[in-house]
Write a protein that holds these residues in place. Structure first.
Motif, mmCIF file in Angstrom:
data_model
loop_
_atom_site.group_PDB
_atom_site.id
_atom_site.type_symbol
_atom_site.label_atom_id
_atom_site.label_comp_id
_atom_site.label_asym_id
_atom_site.label_seq_id
_atom_site.Cartn_x
_atom_site.Cartn_y
_atom_site.Cartn_z
ATOM 1 N N PHE A 40 0.880 -1.575 0.399
ATOM 2 C CA PHE A 40 0.002 -0.226 0.062
ATOM 3 C C PHE A 40 0.949 1.276 -0.122
ATOM 4 C CE2 PHE A 40 1.038 -0.313 4.560
ATOM 5 C CZ PHE A 40 1.046 1.401 5.029
ATOM 6 N N GLY A 41 0.150 2.757 -0.356
ATOM 7 C CA GLY A 41 0.927 3.766 -0.186
ATOM 8 C C GLY A 41 1.846 3.828 -0.620
ATOM 9 N N ARG A 42 3.127 4.480 -1.001
ATOM 10 C CA ARG A 42 4.403 4.862 -1.683
ATOM 11 C C ARG A 42 4.980 3.688 -2.415
ATOM 12 N NH1 ARG A 42 7.419 9.124 1.432
ATOM 13 N NH2 ARG A 42 7.172 8.175 3.454
ATOM 14 N N ALA A 43 4.661 2.660 -1.167
ATOM 15 C CA ALA A 43 5.645 1.215 -1.786
ATOM 16 C C ALA A 43 4.939 0.664 -2.156
ATOM 17 C CB ALA A 43 5.884 0.204 0.258
ATOM 18 N N LEU A 44 3.728 0.373 -2.867
ATOM 19 C CA LEU A 44 2.477 -0.118 -3.886
ATOM 20 C C LEU A 44 3.792 0.131 -5.448
ATOM 21 C CD1 LEU A 44 0.330 -1.408 -3.701
ATOM 22 C CD2 LEU A 44 -0.441 0.956 -4.562
ATOM 23 N N GLY A 45 3.938 1.259 -5.313
ATOM 24 C CA GLY A 45 4.915 1.319 -6.808
ATOM 25 C C GLY A 45 5.193 0.151 -6.881
ATOM 26 N N ILE A 46 6.429 0.315 -6.329
ATOM 27 C CA ILE A 46 7.642 -0.003 -5.363
ATOM 28 C C ILE A 46 7.222 -1.991 -6.443
ATOM 29 C CG2 ILE A 46 9.842 -1.329 -5.234
ATOM 30 C CD1 ILE A 46 9.799 1.746 -3.032
ATOM 31 N N THR A 47 6.431 -2.121 -5.503
ATOM 32 C CA THR A 47 5.716 -3.898 -5.099
ATOM 33 C C THR A 47 4.878 -4.137 -6.981
ATOM 34 O OG1 THR A 47 5.536 -3.630 -3.249
ATOM 35 C CG2 THR A 47 3.807 -5.218 -4.532
ATOM 36 N N LYS A 48 4.107 -3.115 -7.630
ATOM 37 C CA LYS A 48 4.130 -3.441 -8.856
ATOM 38 C C LYS A 48 5.188 -4.022 -9.935
ATOM 39 C CE LYS A 48 -0.538 -0.973 -8.585
ATOM 40 N NZ LYS A 48 -1.502 -0.192 -8.842
ATOM 41 N N ARG A 49 6.563 -3.025 -9.626
ATOM 42 C CA ARG A 49 7.514 -3.866 -10.731
ATOM 43 C C ARG A 49 7.918 -4.715 -9.762
ATOM 44 N NH1 ARG A 49 8.266 2.282 -9.843
ATOM 45 N NH2 ARG A 49 9.953 1.696 -7.653
ATOM 46 N N ILE A 50 8.280 -5.217 -9.097
ATOM 47 C CA ILE A 50 9.426 -5.488 -8.136
ATOM 48 C C ILE A 50 8.083 -7.331 -8.719
ATOM 49 C CG2 ILE A 50 9.191 -6.723 -5.835
ATOM 50 C CD1 ILE A 50 11.315 -5.003 -7.281
ATOM 51 N N ALA A 51 6.951 -7.059 -8.588
ATOM 52 C CA ALA A 51 6.131 -8.715 -9.323
ATOM 53 C C ALA A 51 6.228 -8.404 -10.180
ATOM 54 C CB ALA A 51 4.943 -8.504 -9.375
ATOM 55 N N LYS A 52 7.016 -8.436 -11.680
ATOM 56 C CA LYS A 52 6.919 -8.750 -12.852
ATOM 57 C C LYS A 52 8.614 -9.698 -12.997
ATOM 58 C CE LYS A 52 6.224 -4.015 -14.672
ATOM 59 N NZ LYS A 52 4.618 -4.735 -15.398
ATOM 60 N N ARG A 53 9.409 -9.581 -11.173
ATOM 61 C CA ARG A 53 10.414 -10.539 -11.487
ATOM 62 C C ARG A 53 9.930 -11.893 -10.672
ATOM 63 N NH1 ARG A 53 14.513 -6.181 -8.505
ATOM 64 N NH2 ARG A 53 14.432 -4.769 -9.924
ATOM 65 N N LEU A 54 8.933 -12.187 -10.383
ATOM 66 C CA LEU A 54 8.518 -13.129 -9.927
ATOM 67 C C LEU A 54 7.916 -14.413 -11.228
ATOM 68 C CD1 LEU A 54 5.674 -12.158 -7.248
ATOM 69 C CD2 LEU A 54 7.783 -13.833 -7.154
ATOM 70 N N PRO A 55 8.089 -15.483 -11.223
ATOM 71 C CA PRO A 55 8.303 -16.542 -12.562
ATOM 72 C C PRO A 55 6.632 -16.199 -13.374
ATOM 73 C CG PRO A 55 9.036 -18.063 -10.765
ATOM 74 C CD PRO A 55 8.408 -16.500 -9.932
ATOM 75 N N THR A 56 5.835 -16.035 -12.901
ATOM 76 C CA THR A 56 4.438 -15.324 -13.370
ATOM 77 C C THR A 56 4.244 -14.053 -11.915
ATOM 78 O OG1 THR A 56 3.732 -17.193 -13.478
ATOM 79 C CG2 THR A 56 1.735 -15.952 -13.942
ATOM 80 N N GLU A 57 4.081 -12.695 -13.325
ATOM 81 C CA GLU A 57 3.400 -11.772 -12.581
ATOM 82 C C GLU A 57 2.050 -12.364 -11.551
ATOM 83 O OE1 GLU A 57 3.071 -6.698 -13.566
ATOM 84 O OE2 GLU A 57 3.539 -8.496 -15.092
ATOM 85 N N PRO A 58 2.086 -11.530 -10.811
ATOM 86 C CA PRO A 58 0.740 -11.865 -10.007
ATOM 87 C C PRO A 58 0.155 -10.121 -10.097
ATOM 88 C CG PRO A 58 2.242 -11.305 -8.582
ATOM 89 C CD PRO A 58 3.580 -11.717 -9.778
ATOM 90 N N PRO A 59 -1.513 -10.331 -8.886
ATOM 91 C CA PRO A 59 -1.971 -9.143 -9.725
ATOM 92 C C PRO A 59 -1.572 -8.914 -8.611
ATOM 93 C CG PRO A 59 -3.624 -10.820 -9.999
ATOM 94 C CD PRO A 59 -1.953 -11.169 -9.394
#
Length: 256
Positions: A40-59
Motif C-alpha cells: 500500500f501507499g508509496r511502496a505499492l508502486g515498488i511492489t508492482k515493479r518487483i512483481a514482474k520479477r516473479l516467475p509469473t507476474e501476479p495481481p
C-alpha cells in the motif's frame, strides 16, 4: 506436481525482491499456486515493479492492514482475480526504528508502541477476519515471527510486538480451527531484508547466528524460510495449528 497445485494464495506484505514475502511468492508459484500479493501507499508502486520479477507476474492488491476500508473491501478485491483463497501469508511488521529499536526500550513512547503492536500483531487478526469469507471450507494462514521467547539486543519493542503476534496466532488457531483454518507462524533467523536494515545492531545478531547455529546460517538466503511457509500452506500439515516452526539453523535449541 507441486505441493500447492491448484491452491490460491495471498501474500500480504511484499515490497522488495529481498523481502521474505517475495521469496514465499516465488516458491509458492514454483509449487503450483496461483499467487496474489499486496502492499500500500508509496511502496505499492515498488511492489508492482518487483512483481514482474516473479516467475509469473501476479495481481498486486492495495492493502493497508490498519485501514478498515481496505480490509472491508479485500474479499471483493481478491474475487476480481480468483474465486477464493486456500492460504494467506502475513509478512507484515513495523516499528519506528528511531524510537523503538536500538536500546530505546525504556524510552519508547506509547503512540509508537501502539502502532507497532497494531501493524505487527493485531493485523494478523484483522487480515484473518477479512479473508474469512474467502476461505471455505478451510485453509492455512501463516505469519512471520522472530522468536519472542527471549529478549534480544536492539530488538526492544518489536520483540514485544512479536510476542503479541505469537499469542494472537494461538488464539486464532483456537477460534478458526472449527472452520477448518489452520494458523501457524514461522520463526526465521536474522535475514537481510529492508526491515532488518532499520534495526540498529542487526549485524551483531548475524554474527551470533553464524557462531552458534549448528546447521550454520546464511542471512542472505531466504529460500529455507520460504519453503517452510509453503509447506505450512500445503496439505502436508493437516493437523498442525497454533505452532511456531523454527527455521534458524537450530539456533533456538542451543544453550550456549
Amino acid at each position: 506436481m507441486g505441493i500447492l497445485d491448484g491452491k490460491r494464495i495471498l501474500v500480504a506484505g511484499v515490497t522488495m525482491d529481498t523481502s521474505i514475502g517475495f521469496a514465499v511468492a516465488r516458491v509458492a508459484q514454483e509449487q503450483g499456486a496461483t499467487v496474489l500479493i499486496s502492499n500500500f501507499g508509496r511502496a505499492l508502486g515498488i511492489t508492482k515493479r518487483i512483481a514482474k520479477r516473479l516467475p509469473t507476474e501476479p495481481p498486486v492488491l492495495e492493502l493497508d492492514v490498519t485501514n478498515d476500508e481496505h480490509l472491508a473491501g479485500l474479499a471483493d478485491a481478491v474475487r476480481e482475480h480468483v474465486d477464493g483463497l486456500d492460504g494467506v501469508v502475513h509478512s507484515i511488521a513495523y516499528g519506528n526504528p528511531e524510537t523503538l529499536l536500538g536500546g530505546k526500550f525504556l524510552d519508547g513512547p506509547w503512540p509508537d508502541v501502539a502502532q507497532a503492536v497494531q501493524v505487527s500483531a493485531y493485523s494478523l487478526k484483522s487480515l484473518s477476519a477479512a479473508v474469512l469469507p474467502l476461505m471455505s471450507p478451510g485453509g492455512s494462514i501463516v505469519g512471520m515471527t522472530f522468536d519472542a521467547g527471549v529478549a534480544w539486543p536492539a530488538y526492544d519493542w518489536m520483540g514485544v510486538a512479536k510476542a503479541g503476534l505469537e499469542s494472537t496466532s494461538r488464539y486464532l488457531a483456537r477460534d478458526l480451527g472449527p472452520k477448518g483454518i489452520r494458523c501457524n507462524l514461522v520463526s526465521a533467523g536474522p535475514l537481510k531484508t529492508l526491515a532488518a536494515k532499520a534495526i540498529p545492531g542487526f549485524e551483531d545478531l548475524e554474527t551470533m547466528w553464524k557462531d552458534r547455529a549448528p546447521l550454520g546460517w546464511d542471512e542472505g538466503d531466504h529460500e529455507p524460510t520460504a519453503k517452510a511457509v509453503v509447506a505450512l500452506l500445503s496439505d502436508l500439515f493437516p493437523a498442525t495449528t497454533g505452532e511456531i516452526l523454527h527455521v534458524d539453523g537450530g539456533f533456538h535449541a542451543m544453550g550456549a
